[in-house]
Design a protein around this motif. Structure first.
Motif, PDB file in Angstrom:
ATOM      1  N   THR A  64       0.701  -1.219   0.240  1.00 38.45           N
ATOM      2  CA  THR A  64      -0.059  -0.192  -0.305  1.00 38.45           C
ATOM      3  C   THR A  64       0.869   1.110  -0.078  1.00 38.45           C
ATOM      4  O   THR A  64       0.631   2.040  -0.700  1.00 38.45           O
ATOM      5  N   ASP A  65       1.724   1.076   0.767  1.00 41.77           N
ATOM      6  CA  ASP A  65       2.475   2.547   0.857  1.00 41.77           C
ATOM      7  C   ASP A  65       4.038   2.305   0.211  1.00 41.77           C
ATOM      8  O   ASP A  65       4.431   1.068   0.439  1.00 41.77           O
ATOM      9  N   ARG A  69      -5.093  -3.011  -6.783  1.00 46.87           N
ATOM     10  CA  ARG A  69      -6.471  -3.093  -7.340  1.00 46.87           C
ATOM     11  C   ARG A  69      -6.594  -4.247  -8.174  1.00 46.87           C
ATOM     12  O   ARG A  69      -7.680  -4.897  -8.301  1.00 46.87           O
ATOM     13  N   ASN A  94      -0.479   1.094  -6.331  1.00 44.57           N
ATOM     14  CA  ASN A  94      -1.965   0.995  -6.322  1.00 44.57           C
ATOM     15  C   ASN A  94      -2.462   0.255  -7.470  1.00 44.57           C
ATOM     16  O   ASN A  94      -3.772  -0.388  -7.032  1.00 44.57           O
ATOM     17  N   GLU A  95      -1.995   0.216  -8.511  1.00 39.69           N
ATOM     18  CA  GLU A  95      -2.433  -0.644  -9.634  1.00 39.69           C
ATOM     19  C   GLU A  95      -2.430  -2.210  -9.437  1.00 39.69           C
ATOM     20  O   GLU A  95      -3.470  -3.073  -9.695  1.00 39.69           O
ATOM     21  N   GLN A 115       3.993   5.090  -6.775  1.00 44.27           N
ATOM     22  CA  GLN A 115       2.532   5.045  -5.924  1.00 44.27           C
ATOM     23  C   GLN A 115       1.444   4.447  -6.887  1.00 44.27           C
ATOM     24  O   GLN A 115       0.784   3.549  -6.702  1.00 44.27           O
ATOM     25  N   PRO A 116       1.431   4.962  -8.113  1.00 40.42           N
ATOM     26  CA  PRO A 116       0.397   4.570  -9.195  1.00 40.42           C
ATOM     27  C   PRO A 116       0.635   3.045  -9.495  1.00 40.42           C
ATOM     28  O   PRO A 116      -0.423   2.230  -9.523  1.00 40.42           O
TER      29      PRO A 116
END
Ligand code: AMP
Ligand code: GLY
Length: 423
Positions: free
Chosen positions: A197-198, A254, A250-251, A246-247
């Protein structure tokens, strides 16, 4: 804390040293490790590619954290196996490691996450390759889609050479190649520690991939590195975290395949801004040797936070102001089949050079205690200095003290940066 480190290179030697220096660590176990690592860690002759054997080893030593060095165990599902058995593990699942294992998968994630990268085309026939080469033009960039230990990429102006490399990759079962637009500009490696996540970025480093001075000759795993990069844009790391790390994290989350471990961003700083060349799912070798040389925060606590999903609460990292340079001493004929079994002399004399030390990679210890070469990249010599010039002087003074028949090393590591020749 007890930590198990998988791997046997100079990167793992650097990791083991930094982990052992963390006050919360009371033991480090390495599988399989190497003779240099054995000075600090208990080396266990366990196959790091065997998920069951690694899990059994983690149980036997009741380790608190498993740190996976190279990509091969990740792709083999070792991180999945130890995590499933209840161990905290720093290293992505096999599914998440496809960011490194498949160039096509990486391009797909980059497209979904809107990450700046060069254009590329996945090809499975020679006709498609020829067409893509002509579309992008020279210099040609041809990449084996699968793992190739840093040697699957050919960059050339020679169309026939590009086609020949593509043909040899396509000849493998399920073979595929990615043809890419050539990205001009200095290359940077940035490691980002991720907990799914981070993200926490380390400091950027520069690697020297070609075997000879002046970036001549074939690609290797890496012949040297230095950090920090004083010529890089001041906002580079923040920019890469915001637009790349970060993207991507995140992907991956997801998609249901969260990425836990090192997201290694290999990029070129082009005239149109930074563009990603590749991702790796692990620390880089030899960049890790210099990045960890400057890290002042305790490494085990950082990697444990990543493995247990608590990076968000981790204190800011602290860094030494010094510069660090590493030079790889490679065996005769590397990156071809290296000559091995030659005695290495002068290892103890390196201590005469302030701050310098030797990390082992392709070494073996004979029954009489002698250290001999047993791989392509044999040693990674590291030194620190108040600036790049001093670090370079020291590292080469240390390299001079070591002798290994037939060996070779680059004499121009960090030289352009020192001379202000990187734009
Ligand atoms: P990779 O395995 O993708 O890191 O590629 C190995 C090396 O080939 C990189 O470090 C670059 O030096 C070079 N390379 C790969 N892709 C490109 C590209 N699109 N443009 C220029 N150089 C590249
Ligand atoms: N030094 C680049 C790599 O580890 O792939």
């Amino acid at each position: 804390m007890k930590v198990l480190v998988l791997g046997s290179g100079a990167r793992e030697h650097a990791l083991v040293s930094a982990l052992a220096a963390d006050p919360v660590v009371d033991a480090v176990i390495a599988a399989p490790g190497n003779p240099g690592i054995a000075a600090t860690a208990l080396c266990e002759p366990v196959d790091a590619l065997d998920p069951e054997a690694v899990t059994e080893l983690a149980r036997r030593h009741s380790v608190d954290l498993v740190v996976v060095g190279p990509e091969a165990p990740l792709v083999a599902g070792v991180a999945d196996a130890v995590r499933e058995a209840g161990f905290a593990c720093y290293g992505p699942s096999a599914e998440a490691a496809r960011l490194e294992g498949s160039k096509a998968f990486a391009k797909d994630v980059m497209a979904a996450a809107d990450v700046p990268t060069g254009m590329g085309r996945l090809c499975t026939t020679l006709d498609e390759v020829a067409d893509a080469l002509d579309t992008f033009g020279a210099p040609h960039v041809v990449k084996d889609d699968g793992l190739a230990a840093g040697k699957g990429v050919v960059v050339t102006n020679d169309r026939d050479e590009a086609l020949a490399h593509a043909e040899s990759c396509l000849a493998k079962a399920g073979g595929a190649v990615v043809i890419e637009e050539f990205l001009d500009g200095p290359e940077v490696s940035l490691f980002v520690v991720c907990d799914g996540t981070d993200v926490v970025p380390l400091t950027p480093a520069q690697d020297f991939k070609r075997v000879h001075d002046g970036d001549e000759g074939p690609n290797t795993g890496g012949m040297g590195a230095y950090t920090p990069l004083e010529w890089a844009p001041a906002d580079l790391v923040d920019d890469l975290v915001a637009r790349v790390a970060q993207p991507v994290i995140n992907e991956m989350a997801r998609r249901g395949t969260p990425f836990i471990g090192t997201l290694f961003i290999g990029l070129a700083i082009t005239s149109r801004g930074p563009k990603v060349i590749e991702f790796n799912a692990r620390f880089g070798d030899p960049e890790t040797q210099v990045v960890l040389a400057r890290l002042r925060s305790p490494l085990a606590q950082l990697l444990y936070a990543a493995a247990t999903g608590t990076l968000g609460q981790h204190p800011d990292l602290r860094w030494s102001d010094e510069s660090a340079v590493t030079v790889v001493i490679a065996a005769e004929n590397y990156p071809g089949t290296p000559r091995s079994g030659d005695p290495i002399n002068g290892l103890d004399d390196v201590a005469e050079v302030p701050t310098a030390y030797v990390l082992h990679a392709g070494t073996a210890q004979q029954e009489d205690g002698a250290i001999v070469s047993s791989g392509g990249r044999v040693l990674s010599v590291v030194a620190l200095g108040d600036d790049l010039g001093q670090a370079r002087e020291r590292v080469y003074a240390a390299v001079d003290r070591i002798s290994l028949d037939g060996s070779h090393y680059r004499t121009d590591i960090a030289l352009k940066a020192l001379r202000g020749e990187i734009a």
